[in-house]
Motif scaffolding. Sequence first.
Motif, PDB file in Angstrom:
ATOM      1  N   PRO A  65       0.697  -1.341  -0.064  1.00 39.64           N
ATOM      2  CA  PRO A  65       0.019   0.151   0.068  1.00 39.64           C
ATOM      3  C   PRO A  65       0.672   1.283   0.197  1.00 39.64           C
ATOM      4  CG  PRO A  65      -1.153  -1.400   1.346  1.00 39.64           C
ATOM      5  CD  PRO A  65       0.413  -2.216   1.053  1.00 39.64           C
ATOM      6  N   GLY A  66       1.897   1.458   0.731  1.00 43.29           N
ATOM      7  CA  GLY A  66       2.500   2.687   0.881  1.00 43.29           C
ATOM      8  C   GLY A  66       3.287   2.732  -0.326  1.00 43.29           C
ATOM      9  N   TYR A  67       3.451   2.015  -1.344  1.00 44.10           N
ATOM     10  CA  TYR A  67       4.384   2.196  -2.856  1.00 44.10           C
ATOM     11  C   TYR A  67       2.987   2.415  -3.978  1.00 44.10           C
ATOM     12  CZ  TYR A  67       8.043   1.195  -0.014  1.00 44.10           C
ATOM     13  OH  TYR A  67       8.971   1.090   1.015  1.00 44.10           O
ATOM     14  N   ARG A  68       2.020   2.607  -3.738  1.00 48.18           N
ATOM     15  CA  ARG A  68       0.874   2.657  -4.921  1.00 48.18           C
ATOM     16  C   ARG A  68       0.954   4.391  -5.106  1.00 48.18           C
ATOM     17  NH1 ARG A  68      -3.324  -1.501  -1.964  1.00 48.18           N
ATOM     18  NH2 ARG A  68      -1.803  -3.184  -2.153  1.00 48.18           N
ATOM     19  N   ASN A  69       0.382   4.278  -6.287  1.00 47.80           N
ATOM     20  CA  ASN A  69       0.156   5.654  -6.940  1.00 47.80           C
ATOM     21  C   ASN A  69       1.645   6.487  -7.094  1.00 47.80           C
ATOM     22  OD1 ASN A  69      -2.759   5.682  -6.788  1.00 47.80           O
ATOM     23  ND2 ASN A  69      -2.632   5.894  -4.716  1.00 47.80           N
ATOM     24  N   LEU A  70       2.786   5.825  -7.348  1.00 49.48           N
ATOM     25  CA  LEU A  70       3.848   6.387  -7.561  1.00 49.48           C
ATOM     26  C   LEU A  70       4.632   5.920  -8.925  1.00 49.48           C
ATOM     27  CD1 LEU A  70       5.773   5.502  -4.070  1.00 49.48           C
ATOM     28  CD2 LEU A  70       4.646   7.563  -4.722  1.00 49.48           C
ATOM     29  N   GLY A  71       3.929   5.240  -9.536  1.00 43.34           N
ATOM     30  CA  GLY A  71       4.108   4.881 -11.066  1.00 43.34           C
ATOM     31  C   GLY A  71       4.772   3.381 -11.092  1.00 43.34           C
ATOM     32  N   LEU A  72       4.843   2.727  -9.754  1.00 40.84           N
ATOM     33  CA  LEU A  72       5.636   1.410  -9.865  1.00 40.84           C
ATOM     34  C   LEU A  72       4.608   0.481 -10.470  1.00 40.84           C
ATOM     35  CD1 LEU A  72       7.199   1.781  -6.037  1.00 40.84           C
ATOM     36  CD2 LEU A  72       8.250   1.933  -8.383  1.00 40.84           C
ATOM     37  N   GLY A  73       3.369   0.658 -10.584  1.00 41.74           N
ATOM     38  CA  GLY A  73       2.642  -0.379 -10.816  1.00 41.74           C
ATOM     39  C   GLY A  73       2.687  -0.504 -12.609  1.00 41.74           C
ATOM     40  N   ARG A  74       2.756   0.539 -13.202  1.00 40.60           N
ATOM     41  CA  ARG A  74       3.240   0.881 -14.419  1.00 40.60           C
ATOM     42  C   ARG A  74       4.447   0.081 -14.872  1.00 40.60           C
ATOM     43  NH1 ARG A  74       0.568   5.546 -13.888  1.00 40.60           N
ATOM     44  NH2 ARG A  74       2.780   6.850 -13.336  1.00 40.60           N
ATOM     45  N   VAL A  75       5.450   0.288 -13.915  1.00 47.73           N
ATOM     46  CA  VAL A  75       6.883  -0.503 -13.952  1.00 47.73           C
ATOM     47  C   VAL A  75       6.626  -1.826 -13.934  1.00 47.73           C
ATOM     48  CG1 VAL A  75       9.064  -0.777 -13.031  1.00 47.73           C
ATOM     49  CG2 VAL A  75       8.085   1.765 -13.350  1.00 47.73           C
ATOM     50  N   LEU A  76       6.022  -2.327 -12.687  1.00 46.90           N
ATOM     51  CA  LEU A  76       5.809  -3.676 -12.946  1.00 46.90           C
ATOM     52  C   LEU A  76       5.074  -4.219 -14.018  1.00 46.90           C
ATOM     53  CD1 LEU A  76       4.586  -4.366  -9.045  1.00 46.90           C
ATOM     54  CD2 LEU A  76       6.618  -5.334 -10.231  1.00 46.90           C
ATOM     55  N   LEU A  77       4.149  -3.666 -14.423  1.00 49.45           N
ATOM     56  CA  LEU A  77       3.348  -4.261 -15.731  1.00 49.45           C
ATOM     57  C   LEU A  77       4.215  -4.288 -16.900  1.00 49.45           C
ATOM     58  CD1 LEU A  77       0.823  -5.584 -16.826  1.00 49.45           C
ATOM     59  CD2 LEU A  77      -0.321  -3.099 -16.917  1.00 49.45           C
ATOM     60  N   SER A  78       4.705  -3.264 -17.114  1.00 50.23           N
ATOM     61  CA  SER A  78       5.913  -2.979 -18.285  1.00 50.23           C
ATOM     62  C   SER A  78       6.920  -4.182 -18.268  1.00 50.23           C
ATOM     63  CB  SER A  78       6.582  -1.605 -18.248  1.00 50.23           C
ATOM     64  OG  SER A  78       5.595  -0.641 -18.391  1.00 50.23           O
ATOM     65  N   GLU A  79       7.245  -4.334 -17.075  1.00 51.30           N
ATOM     66  CA  GLU A  79       8.510  -5.348 -16.994  1.00 51.30           C
ATOM     67  C   GLU A  79       7.913  -6.787 -17.106  1.00 51.30           C
ATOM     68  OE1 GLU A  79      11.865  -4.956 -16.478  1.00 51.30           O
ATOM     69  OE2 GLU A  79      11.575  -2.913 -16.895  1.00 51.30           O
ATOM     70  N   GLY A  80       6.783  -7.185 -16.479  1.00 49.44           N
ATOM     71  CA  GLY A  80       6.111  -8.351 -16.838  1.00 49.44           C
ATOM     72  C   GLY A  80       5.736  -8.639 -18.379  1.00 49.44           C
ATOM     73  N   ILE A  81       5.345  -7.633 -18.959  1.00 54.32           N
ATOM     74  CA  ILE A  81       5.178  -7.567 -20.601  1.00 54.32           C
ATOM     75  C   ILE A  81       6.613  -7.810 -21.217  1.00 54.32           C
ATOM     76  CG2 ILE A  81       4.300  -6.707 -22.505  1.00 54.32           C
ATOM     77  CD1 ILE A  81       2.210  -5.048 -20.620  1.00 54.32           C
ATOM     78  N   ALA A  82       7.192  -7.203 -20.850  1.00 53.97           N
ATOM     79  CA  ALA A  82       8.969  -7.259 -21.544  1.00 53.97           C
ATOM     80  C   ALA A  82       9.434  -8.663 -21.635  1.00 53.97           C
ATOM     81  CB  ALA A  82       9.684  -6.129 -21.126  1.00 53.97           C
ATOM     82  N   LEU A  83       9.083  -9.184 -20.075  1.00 54.95           N
ATOM     83  CA  LEU A  83       9.616 -10.326 -19.808  1.00 54.95           C
ATOM     84  C   LEU A  83       8.908 -11.696 -20.659  1.00 54.95           C
ATOM     85  CD1 LEU A  83      11.338 -12.674 -18.353  1.00 54.95           C
ATOM     86  CD2 LEU A  83       9.607 -12.588 -16.453  1.00 54.95           C
TER      87      LEU A  83
END
Length: 132
Positions: A65-83
Motif C-alpha cells: 500500500p505505501g508504494y502505490r500511486n507512484l508509477g510502480l504499477g506501470r513499471v511492474l506491468l511493463s517489466e512483466g510484458i517485456a519479460l
Amino acid sequence: MRQYFDELDLKLDPGELDKDLASFKDAYKEGGFILIKSKTAAVGCVGVRAMGRGKAELKRMYLKPGYRNLGLGRVLLSEGIALAREKGFASLLLDTRLDLKAANKLYEKFGFRDIEDYNQNPRAERFMMLGL
C-alpha cells in the motif's frame, strides 16, 4: 505474498488455486518472477507463468500500500510484458477482480482486452489478454 493474501482477504490454497506458490521454481522457470525492492525489503512483484501454446499468464502482481500511486504499477506491468516478449510468448493472459479498480484501469491502458474465462478461477471476475 502473505500480505497480498491478507489484503485481498484470500485463503491460501496451495493444492489447487495457488499451486504456483507451492512449487514456485517450477511454476516460473519458463517465464519469471520480478521483484521491486526498497532499500530493505521487497515492495512489489509480478510473475509470468508459461501456459503452453505460446501463452503466458501474468500472476501475483502486487504493490504494498505505501508504494502505490507512484508509477510502480506501470513499471511492474511493463517489466512483466517485456519479460513475456523476451521469452517468446505470443499472448499474455490474466485474471483479476472487479474491485481492483486501479489495476483494471492499468491493464486497459496497456491494451489488455476482455476475454472468456480461461482458467475457472473462482476468485476472478474478469479475464483479459494482450497480444504480444
